[in-house]
Structure formats: C-alpha cells, structure tokens
Design a protein around this motif. Structure first.
Motif, PDB file in Angstrom:
ATOM      1  N   PHE A  42       0.805  -1.215   0.000  1.00 30.29           N
ATOM      2  CA  PHE A  42       0.000   0.000   0.000  1.00 30.29           C
ATOM      3  C   PHE A  42       0.845   1.275   0.000  1.00 30.29           C
ATOM      4  O   PHE A  42       0.292   2.367   0.035  1.00 30.29           O
ATOM      5  CB  PHE A  42      -1.006   0.028   1.154  1.00 30.29           C
ATOM      6  N   GLY A  43       2.155   1.160  -0.045  1.00 27.19           N
ATOM      7  CA  GLY A  43       3.008   2.343  -0.127  1.00 27.19           C
ATOM      8  C   GLY A  43       2.838   3.059  -1.453  1.00 27.19           C
ATOM      9  O   GLY A  43       2.818   4.290  -1.513  1.00 27.19           O
ATOM     10  N   ALA A  44       2.711   2.296  -2.531  1.00 22.01           N
ATOM     11  CA  ALA A  44       2.525   2.903  -3.850  1.00 22.01           C
ATOM     12  C   ALA A  44       1.178   3.622  -3.921  1.00 22.01           C
ATOM     13  O   ALA A  44       1.083   4.704  -4.504  1.00 22.01           O
ATOM     14  CB  ALA A  44       2.611   1.842  -4.947  1.00 22.01           C
ATOM     15  N   VAL A  45       0.165   3.047  -3.310  1.00 23.77           N
ATOM     16  CA  VAL A  45      -1.150   3.691  -3.306  1.00 23.77           C
ATOM     17  C   VAL A  45      -1.060   5.027  -2.572  1.00 23.77           C
ATOM     18  O   VAL A  45      -1.590   6.047  -3.033  1.00 23.77           O
ATOM     19  CB  VAL A  45      -2.202   2.771  -2.660  1.00 23.77           C
ATOM     20  N   ALA A  46      -0.364   5.039  -1.452  1.00 21.43           N
ATOM     21  CA  ALA A  46      -0.200   6.283  -0.693  1.00 21.43           C
ATOM     22  C   ALA A  46       0.568   7.314  -1.510  1.00 21.43           C
ATOM     23  O   ALA A  46       0.205   8.500  -1.514  1.00 21.43           O
ATOM     24  CB  ALA A  46       0.523   6.005   0.622  1.00 21.43           C
ATOM     25  N   MET A  47       1.600   6.897  -2.218  1.00 17.74           N
ATOM     26  CA  MET A  47       2.380   7.845  -3.022  1.00 17.74           C
ATOM     27  C   MET A  47       1.532   8.434  -4.147  1.00 17.74           C
ATOM     28  O   MET A  47       1.634   9.619  -4.446  1.00 17.74           O
ATOM     29  CB  MET A  47       3.619   7.170  -3.606  1.00 17.74           C
ATOM     30  N   TRP A  48       0.682   7.626  -4.794  1.00 20.08           N
ATOM     31  CA  TRP A  48      -0.169   8.150  -5.860  1.00 20.08           C
ATOM     32  C   TRP A  48      -1.181   9.141  -5.309  1.00 20.08           C
ATOM     33  O   TRP A  48      -1.508  10.128  -5.969  1.00 20.08           O
ATOM     34  CB  TRP A  48      -0.860   7.027  -6.631  1.00 20.08           C
ATOM     35  N   TRP A  49      -1.684   8.923  -4.081  1.00 15.32           N
ATOM     36  CA  TRP A  49      -2.593   9.884  -3.454  1.00 15.32           C
ATOM     37  C   TRP A  49      -1.864  11.187  -3.156  1.00 15.32           C
ATOM     38  O   TRP A  49      -2.411  12.265  -3.352  1.00 15.32           O
ATOM     39  CB  TRP A  49      -3.197   9.298  -2.173  1.00 15.32           C
ATOM     40  N   ILE A  50      -0.643  11.088  -2.674  1.00 18.49           N
ATOM     41  CA  ILE A  50       0.149  12.292  -2.404  1.00 18.49           C
ATOM     42  C   ILE A  50       0.367  13.070  -3.696  1.00 18.49           C
ATOM     43  O   ILE A  50       0.205  14.290  -3.743  1.00 18.49           O
ATOM     44  CB  ILE A  50       1.488  11.919  -1.741  1.00 18.49           C
ATOM     45  N   LEU A  51       0.701  12.365  -4.762  1.00 20.75           N
ATOM     46  CA  LEU A  51       0.929  13.026  -6.051  1.00 20.75           C
ATOM     47  C   LEU A  51      -0.350  13.640  -6.607  1.00 20.75           C
ATOM     48  O   LEU A  51      -0.309  14.686  -7.265  1.00 20.75           O
ATOM     49  CB  LEU A  51       1.509  12.032  -7.057  1.00 20.75           C
ATOM     50  N   ALA A  52      -1.475  12.998  -6.360  1.00 22.87           N
ATOM     51  CA  ALA A  52      -2.738  13.500  -6.900  1.00 22.87           C
ATOM     52  C   ALA A  52      -3.126  14.849  -6.301  1.00 22.87           C
ATOM     53  O   ALA A  52      -3.719  15.685  -6.986  1.00 22.87           O
ATOM     54  CB  ALA A  52      -3.848  12.484  -6.642  1.00 22.87           C
ATOM     55  N   PHE A  53      -2.768  15.082  -5.043  1.00 18.31           N
ATOM     56  CA  PHE A  53      -3.204  16.294  -4.363  1.00 18.31           C
ATOM     57  C   PHE A  53      -2.073  17.280  -4.091  1.00 18.31           C
ATOM     58  O   PHE A  53      -2.295  18.319  -3.494  1.00 18.31           O
ATOM     59  CB  PHE A  53      -3.916  15.927  -3.056  1.00 18.31           C
ATOM     60  N   LYS A  54      -0.870  16.972  -4.554  1.00 22.32           N
ATOM     61  CA  LYS A  54       0.280  17.852  -4.370  1.00 22.32           C
ATOM     62  C   LYS A  54       0.255  18.961  -5.424  1.00 22.32           C
ATOM     63  O   LYS A  54      -0.183  18.751  -6.541  1.00 22.32           O
ATOM     64  CB  LYS A  54       1.566  17.041  -4.514  1.00 22.32           C
ATOM     65  N   GLN A  55       0.733  20.126  -5.049  1.00 26.10           N
ATOM     66  CA  GLN A  55       0.893  21.196  -6.037  1.00 26.10           C
ATOM     67  C   GLN A  55       2.175  20.921  -6.819  1.00 26.10           C
ATOM     68  O   GLN A  55       3.251  20.820  -6.254  1.00 26.10           O
ATOM     69  CB  GLN A  55       0.979  22.555  -5.359  1.00 26.10           C
ATOM     70  N   TRP A  56       2.052  20.803  -8.129  1.00 26.79           N
ATOM     71  CA  TRP A  56       3.180  20.468  -8.988  1.00 26.79           C
ATOM     72  C   TRP A  56       3.913  21.745  -9.387  1.00 26.79           C
ATOM     73  O   TRP A  56       3.323  22.825  -9.389  1.00 26.79           O
ATOM     74  CB  TRP A  56       2.688  19.728 -10.221  1.00 26.79           C
ATOM     75  N   PRO A  57       5.197  21.627  -9.757  1.00 29.15           N
ATOM     76  CA  PRO A  57       5.970  22.816 -10.139  1.00 29.15           C
ATOM     77  C   PRO A  57       5.348  23.611 -11.282  1.00 29.15           C
ATOM     78  O   PRO A  57       5.469  24.823 -11.333  1.00 29.15           O
ATOM     79  CB  PRO A  57       7.329  22.242 -10.560  1.00 29.15           C
ATOM     80  N   GLY A  58       4.651  22.988 -12.206  1.00 24.16           N
ATOM     81  CA  GLY A  58       4.058  23.683 -13.332  1.00 24.16           C
ATOM     82  C   GLY A  58       2.691  24.281 -13.051  1.00 24.16           C
ATOM     83  O   GLY A  58       2.137  24.970 -13.891  1.00 24.16           O
ATOM     84  N   ASP A  59       2.156  24.020 -11.868  1.00 26.39           N
ATOM     85  CA  ASP A  59       0.841  24.568 -11.525  1.00 26.39           C
ATOM     86  C   ASP A  59       0.934  26.072 -11.348  1.00 26.39           C
ATOM     87  O   ASP A  59       1.791  26.581 -10.663  1.00 26.39           O
ATOM     88  CB  ASP A  59       0.303  23.950 -10.233  1.00 26.39           C
TER      89      ASP A  59
END
Length: 66
Positions: free
Chosen positions: A41-58
């Motif tokens: 479930f570590g990968a699932v947690a990382m994808w959730w973090i990426l989904a809601f993180k502000q990205w550099p291009g935002d």
C-alpha cells in the motif's frame, strides 16, 4: 524463496516502483521515494500524495472546482 516469489516481486516492482521512479522527479520530489512502493500500500499512498500535491508547473495556488 522460490522462483514464484521472485517473479511476483519483479512484477510488483515493474507495476508500482518504476512508474513512481519516473513521475516523482516531475512533481519536484526525489525519485528515491519510489522505493516506498515496495511496501504494501506504499505505492497507493504515493499516488494519493501526487494526486493532491501542487506540482511545479501549476499556476494556481488553490484548488478550484470549475
């Protein structure tokens, strides 16, 4: 460990760790965080973090629901 265990481990790495390894630097994070994907479930947690993180291009600072 049997051959099946090694094949399952290789499949897990191919499905979860390698994509994270490629995406994390684009999000401004270190690619070494992809190793969290080895943990169940570590990968699932990382994808959730990426989904809601502000990205550099935002360009926007807050989430809008337009």
């Amino acid at each position: 460990m049997s051959l099946w265990h090694w094949l399952i481990a290789a499949l897990w790495i191919a499905l979860f760790v390698i994509p994270l390894w490629r995406v994390l630097p684009r999000a401004g994070l270190t690619k070494w965080l992809a190793l969290i994907g080895i943990v169940p479930f570590g990968a699932v947690a990382m994808w959730w973090i990426l989904a809601f993180k502000q990205w550099p291009g935002d360009e926007r600072k807050s989430v809008s629901h337009d």
